[in-house]
Design an enzyme around this catalytic site. Structure first.
Site, PDB file in Angstrom:
ATOM      1  N   ASP A  73      34.376  25.770 -27.682  1.00  0.00           N
ATOM      2  CA  ASP A  73      35.417  26.575 -28.321  1.00  0.00           C
ATOM      3  C   ASP A  73      36.540  25.400 -28.593  1.00  0.00           C
ATOM      4  OD1 ASP A  73      35.838  29.197 -29.539  1.00  0.00           O
ATOM      5  OD2 ASP A  73      37.835  28.874 -28.439  1.00  0.00           O
ATOM      6  N   LYS A 177      33.414   9.354 -35.494  1.00  0.00           N
ATOM      7  CA  LYS A 177      34.233  10.497 -35.017  1.00  0.00           C
ATOM      8  C   LYS A 177      33.889  10.936 -33.688  1.00  0.00           C
ATOM      9  CE  LYS A 177      34.918  15.327 -35.965  1.00  0.00           C
ATOM     10  NZ  LYS A 177      34.882  16.700 -36.549  1.00  0.00           N
ATOM     11  N   HIS A 182      38.135  15.076 -29.868  1.00  0.00           N
ATOM     12  CA  HIS A 182      37.978  15.875 -28.893  1.00  0.00           C
ATOM     13  C   HIS A 182      36.652  16.303 -28.213  1.00  0.00           C
ATOM     14  CE1 HIS A 182      37.524  17.553 -32.704  1.00  0.00           C
ATOM     15  NE2 HIS A 182      37.365  18.787 -32.367  1.00  0.00           N
TER      16      HIS A 182
HETATM   17  P1  ITT Z   1      31.068  29.118 -33.160  1.00  0.00           P
HETATM   18  O1  ITT Z   1      32.105  29.929 -32.386  1.00  0.00           O
HETATM   19  O2  ITT Z   1      29.712  29.524 -33.609  1.00  0.00           O
HETATM   20  O3  ITT Z   1      30.948  27.805 -32.224  1.00  0.00           O
HETATM   21  P2  ITT Z   1      33.151  28.594 -35.109  1.00  0.00           P
HETATM   22  O4  ITT Z   1      33.572  27.591 -36.201  1.00  0.00           O
HETATM   23  O5  ITT Z   1      33.590  29.958 -35.061  1.00  0.00           O
HETATM   24  O6  ITT Z   1      31.700  28.393 -34.326  1.00  0.00           O
HETATM   25  P3  ITT Z   1      35.440  28.080 -33.076  1.00  0.00           P
HETATM   26  O7  ITT Z   1      35.816  29.541 -32.934  1.00  0.00           O
HETATM   27  O8  ITT Z   1      35.375  27.345 -31.737  1.00  0.00           O
HETATM   28  O9  ITT Z   1      34.120  27.977 -33.676  1.00  0.00           O
HETATM   29  O10 ITT Z   1      36.777  27.622 -34.078  1.00  0.00           O
HETATM   30  C1  ITT Z   1      36.540  26.136 -34.309  1.00  0.00           C
HETATM   31  C2  ITT Z   1      37.201  25.887 -35.594  1.00  0.00           C
HETATM   32  O11 ITT Z   1      38.196  24.950 -35.368  1.00  0.00           O
HETATM   33  C3  ITT Z   1      36.390  25.429 -36.688  1.00  0.00           C
HETATM   34  O12 ITT Z   1      35.779  26.494 -37.529  1.00  0.00           O
HETATM   35  C4  ITT Z   1      37.295  24.252 -37.552  1.00  0.00           C
HETATM   36  O13 ITT Z   1      37.915  25.203 -38.439  1.00  0.00           O
HETATM   37  C5  ITT Z   1      38.242  23.852 -36.210  1.00  0.00           C
HETATM   38  N1  ITT Z   1      37.408  22.853 -35.794  1.00  0.00           N
HETATM   39  C6  ITT Z   1      37.222  22.535 -34.426  1.00  0.00           C
HETATM   40  N2  ITT Z   1      36.422  21.428 -34.528  1.00  0.00           N
HETATM   41  C7  ITT Z   1      36.707  20.689 -35.312  1.00  0.00           C
HETATM   42  C8  ITT Z   1      36.465  19.397 -35.771  1.00  0.00           C
HETATM   43  O14 ITT Z   1      35.772  18.532 -35.000  1.00  0.00           O
HETATM   44  N3  ITT Z   1      36.984  18.919 -37.074  1.00  0.00           N
HETATM   45  C9  ITT Z   1      37.579  19.872 -37.917  1.00  0.00           C
HETATM   46  N4  ITT Z   1      37.875  20.886 -37.689  1.00  0.00           N
HETATM   47  C10 ITT Z   1      37.388  21.559 -36.572  1.00  0.00           C
END
Ligand code: ITT
Length: 215
Positions: A73, A177, A182
């Site tokens: 997450d 990257k 993170h």
């Molecule tokens: P899952 O829950 O299915 O894993 P999700 O995209 O809904 O997929 P999250 O709820 O964890 O996942 O939301 C993460 C969001 O944060 C993601 O959609 C991006 O908009 C942002 N994000 C996270 N890591 C990132 C990264 O490495 N680079 C760019 N944006 C990122």
């Protein structure tokens, strides 16, 4: 499918899957993701913190599939927006918002702001069907640009400028990257003690799986 040698990645985000798969190559495990299984119910991500949502995703999926499961997450926390979009990063511009729409809303909300400091946060949770879980987390600091730059990556990468590289995360390769991100840092922390993680998974899995004669 051997439950002691399989790790499911509980995500529907192809960008995350690519990054996580790449970081897990070389392990003595088969990495699967949700596309390798039939339809399974959606996890309700209604936690108030990254940790809560990561655990919800890993434990729910692990219980349904009966397999050890890793979830991520993550999100972007922007200083001038009091930490927003944070846990709402994926749906900042609306429930089914695209990456481009989320970036556009972010730039709009930050218009005129001198403080462009931001940090990506990532919590990795590995759960087994009994509900026990391990957690790893990390952050990555950067600055939000005024216009997107680059074609690589996903999410907010085109607007996330990483001063050390003098580039956005969308202007560097996945390997570059992963070295500083993170997600890369949290996964490397896990990889450093992966022997222990494998042992932990073995001890937590139901006895039936350990004595199964199936290959
Ligand atoms: P899952 O829950 O299915 O894993 P999700 O995209 O809904 O997929 P999250 O709820 O964890 O996942 O939301 C993460 C969001 O944060 C993601 O959609 C991006 O908009 C942002 N994000 C996270 N890591 C990132 C990264 O490495 N680079 C760019 N944006 C990122």
């Amino acid at each position: 499918m051997d439950p002691l040698k399989t790790l499911v990645i509980a995500t529907r985000n192809p960008g995350k899957t690519k990054e996580i798969r790449e970081l897990l190559t070389g392990y003595p495990i088969t990495v699967k993701n949700l596309d390798d299984f039939g339809p399974i119910p959606e996890v309700i991500e209604d936690g108030e913190r990254f940790e809560e949502n990561a655990y919800k995703k890993s434990s729910f999926t692990s219980r349904i599939l009966g397999l050890p499961t890793l979830s991520d997450d993550s999100g972007l926390c922007v200083e001038a927006l009091d930490g927003a979009p944070g846990i709402y990063s994926a749906r900042y511009a609306g429930e089914n918002a695209t990456d481009a729409q989320n970036c556009e809303k972010l730039l709009k909300d930050l218009k005129g702001s001198k403080n462009r400091n931001a940090a990506f946060h990532c919590v990795i949770s590995i759960a087994v069907p009994t509900g026990a879980a391990l957690t790893y987390e990390s952050t990555c600091q950067g600055v939000i640009l005024e216009t997107p730059r680059g074609e690589n990556g996903f999410g907010y990468d085109p607007v996330f400028f990483f001063p050390e590289f003098n580039k956005t995360f969308a202007e560097i390769s996945r390997e570059e990257k992963s070295r500083v991100s993170h997600r890369g840092k949290a996964l490397r922390e896990m990889r450093e003690e992966f022997d222990k993680v494998m042992k932990w998974i073995y001890l937590q899995m139901p006895l039936d799986d350990k004595f199964s004669c199936e290959e």
